[in-house]
Design a protein around this motif. Structure first.
Motif, short mmCIF file in Angstrom:
data_model
loop_
_atom_site.label_atom_id
_atom_site.label_comp_id
_atom_site.label_asym_id
_atom_site.label_seq_id
_atom_site.Cartn_x
_atom_site.Cartn_y
_atom_site.Cartn_z
N PHE A 1 52.42 78.34 -14.42
CA PHE A 1 51.65 78.68 -13.22
C PHE A 1 52.52 78.62 -11.97
O PHE A 1 52.49 79.52 -11.13
CB PHE A 1 50.45 77.74 -13.09
CG PHE A 1 49.51 78.12 -11.99
CD1 PHE A 1 48.63 79.17 -12.15
CD2 PHE A 1 49.53 77.44 -10.78
CE1 PHE A 1 47.76 79.54 -11.12
CE2 PHE A 1 48.67 77.80 -9.75
CZ PHE A 1 47.79 78.85 -9.92
N LYS A 2 53.33 77.56 -11.86
CA LYS A 2 54.21 77.43 -10.69
C LYS A 2 55.20 78.60 -10.62
O LYS A 2 55.49 79.12 -9.54
CB LYS A 2 55.01 76.12 -10.79
CG LYS A 2 54.22 74.87 -10.51
CD LYS A 2 54.01 74.61 -9.02
CE LYS A 2 55.32 74.29 -8.31
NZ LYS A 2 55.08 74.04 -6.86
N ARG A 3 55.70 79.00 -11.78
CA ARG A 3 56.64 80.12 -11.80
C ARG A 3 55.96 81.39 -11.29
O ARG A 3 56.57 82.17 -10.56
CB ARG A 3 57.18 80.30 -13.23
CG ARG A 3 58.26 81.34 -13.34
CD ARG A 3 59.49 80.94 -12.55
NE ARG A 3 60.43 82.05 -12.38
CZ ARG A 3 60.35 82.98 -11.45
NH1 ARG A 3 59.35 82.96 -10.57
NH2 ARG A 3 61.26 83.93 -11.37
N LEU B 1 51.59 74.13 -16.40
CA LEU B 1 51.85 73.97 -14.98
C LEU B 1 53.15 74.66 -14.58
O LEU B 1 53.22 75.32 -13.54
CB LEU B 1 51.88 72.47 -14.62
CG LEU B 1 52.01 72.15 -13.14
CD1 LEU B 1 50.93 72.81 -12.30
CD2 LEU B 1 51.99 70.63 -12.92
N ALA B 2 54.15 74.57 -15.45
CA ALA B 2 55.42 75.25 -15.18
C ALA B 2 55.22 76.76 -15.14
O ALA B 2 55.76 77.46 -14.28
CB ALA B 2 56.45 74.87 -16.24
N LEU C 1 57.01 67.62 -11.54
CA LEU C 1 56.07 68.39 -12.36
C LEU C 1 55.28 67.53 -13.34
O LEU C 1 54.07 67.69 -13.49
CB LEU C 1 56.81 69.51 -13.10
CG LEU C 1 55.91 70.45 -13.92
CD1 LEU C 1 56.16 71.90 -13.56
CD2 LEU C 1 56.07 70.23 -15.40
N LEU D 1 45.66 73.28 -15.92
CA LEU D 1 46.89 73.06 -15.13
C LEU D 1 47.55 71.73 -15.50
O LEU D 1 48.73 71.52 -15.23
CB LEU D 1 46.57 73.05 -13.64
CG LEU D 1 46.31 74.40 -12.99
CD1 LEU D 1 45.92 74.21 -11.53
CD2 LEU D 1 47.52 75.31 -13.11
N GLY D 2 46.79 70.86 -16.14
CA GLY D 2 47.29 69.52 -16.42
C GLY D 2 48.10 69.41 -17.69
O GLY D 2 48.00 68.43 -18.41
N HIS D 3 48.91 70.39 -17.95
CA HIS D 3 49.82 70.35 -19.09
C HIS D 3 51.16 70.85 -18.58
O HIS D 3 51.22 71.90 -17.93
CB HIS D 3 49.29 71.28 -20.19
CG HIS D 3 50.13 71.25 -21.43
ND1 HIS D 3 51.35 71.86 -21.51
CD2 HIS D 3 49.91 70.67 -22.63
CE1 HIS D 3 51.85 71.66 -22.73
NE2 HIS D 3 51.01 70.94 -23.40
N PRO D 4 52.23 70.10 -18.82
CA PRO D 4 53.52 70.42 -18.20
C PRO D 4 53.94 71.87 -18.42
O PRO D 4 54.39 72.53 -17.47
CB PRO D 4 54.48 69.46 -18.89
CG PRO D 4 53.64 68.31 -19.33
CD PRO D 4 52.29 68.88 -19.66
N LEU E 1 41.47 72.37 -13.69
CA LEU E 1 42.39 71.24 -13.56
C LEU E 1 42.96 70.86 -14.91
O LEU E 1 44.16 70.56 -15.04
CB LEU E 1 41.65 70.06 -12.93
CG LEU E 1 41.24 70.29 -11.47
CD1 LEU E 1 40.21 69.25 -11.03
CD2 LEU E 1 42.46 70.26 -10.56
N LYS E 2 42.12 70.88 -15.91
CA LYS E 2 42.58 70.55 -17.26
C LYS E 2 43.68 71.50 -17.72
O LYS E 2 44.71 71.06 -18.25
CB LYS E 2 41.40 70.61 -18.22
CG LYS E 2 41.78 70.54 -19.68
CD LYS E 2 40.56 70.81 -20.52
CE LYS E 2 40.94 71.17 -21.94
NZ LYS E 2 39.79 71.69 -22.69
N GLY F 1 41.03 66.71 -14.96
CA GLY F 1 40.49 67.84 -15.69
C GLY F 1 39.54 67.47 -16.81
O GLY F 1 39.56 68.08 -17.87
N ALA G 1 51.28 67.14 -13.33
CA ALA G 1 50.52 67.54 -14.51
C ALA G 1 49.64 66.38 -14.99
O ALA G 1 48.48 66.59 -15.37
CB ALA G 1 51.45 67.99 -15.64
N LEU H 1 46.60 66.16 -12.71
CA LEU H 1 45.68 67.28 -12.94
C LEU H 1 44.97 67.12 -14.27
O LEU H 1 43.76 67.36 -14.38
CB LEU H 1 46.46 68.60 -12.90
CG LEU H 1 47.02 68.95 -11.52
CD1 LEU H 1 48.07 70.05 -11.64
CD2 LEU H 1 45.89 69.38 -10.59
N LYS H 2 45.70 66.68 -15.25
CA LYS H 2 45.09 66.47 -16.57
C LYS H 2 43.96 65.44 -16.50
O LYS H 2 42.88 65.65 -17.05
CB LYS H 2 46.16 66.00 -17.55
CG LYS H 2 45.63 65.52 -18.86
CD LYS H 2 46.75 64.91 -19.67
CE LYS H 2 46.22 64.00 -20.76
NZ LYS H 2 47.29 63.20 -21.37
#
Lengths: 96, 96
Positions: free
Chosen positions: A22-24, A19-20, B3, A13-16, A10-11, B14, B7, B10-11
DNA sequence: ATTATATTTCTATATTTCTAGAAATATAGC
DNA sequence: GCTATATTTCTAGAAATATAGAAATATAAT
């Protein structure tokens, strides 16, 4: 799924930016995308992107496989699902 | 779901301590738990717990309501679900 | 061997986060 | 008003993270 492992995923993924990324990759399907394609599409400097990618790998959110000079990155759907399941499990089990 | 918002959620999830707090609340159901109960159950110093709780509130992952001197914390299932949906949407839409 | 391409590692700086003690605030009861 | 209980804010040091340029490495093509 253990709490520390879930928190790690989660951590990361918790960065814009991550996350971008990963989503891509999720959008692109099982074959994934090359690092260079991600770099061009998302406009992130190579060293920065490389660091973010290794963070995601360290959280088991993506795997990589090399084909010649090109490194493909694939999202790990199974791990994501396990994290989501962990988040949702035991809901309200304490209810009186 | 945007997004940046995803994020952020999630952060905040996390972090092992915050994830433990959130899981404990999820387990406890819609009524939630008092801050003091969380503190005792999880053994976290009050100031530290208070910071983590406000992080979770700032990410819309929980809401609070006061009853006298006691502050109850409830998980926001809807927001969590929206984040999970965001994570999974558009999967493989780029597939050739 | 040389050159070009793809990606990572090194390095440094700036910023954010974590932690928890101490003090402050809020509410309730006497 | 005084005292007790519940929770937050202040503060600050330590540790972790983010960013990106430059150099290094790996692979392939000529």
């Amino acid at each position: 799924m253990d709490l520390e492992v879930a928190a790690k995923a989660l951590k990361e993924l918790g960065h814009p930016t991550r996350l971008a990324i990963f989503k891509r990759l999720v959008k692109s399907g099982h074959r994934g995308l090359a690092v260079g394609v991600l770099q061009e599409e998302l406009g992130i400097p190579n060293s920065t992107l490389s660091h973010h990618l290794s963070s995601l790998v360290s959280a088991n959110l993506l795997s990589q496989d090399r084909e010649g000079r090109t490194l493909y990155c694939q999202p790990d759907y199974g791990h994501l699902q396990a994290v989501v399941d962990f988040l949702q499990e035991e809901c309200c089990s304490d209810q009186k």
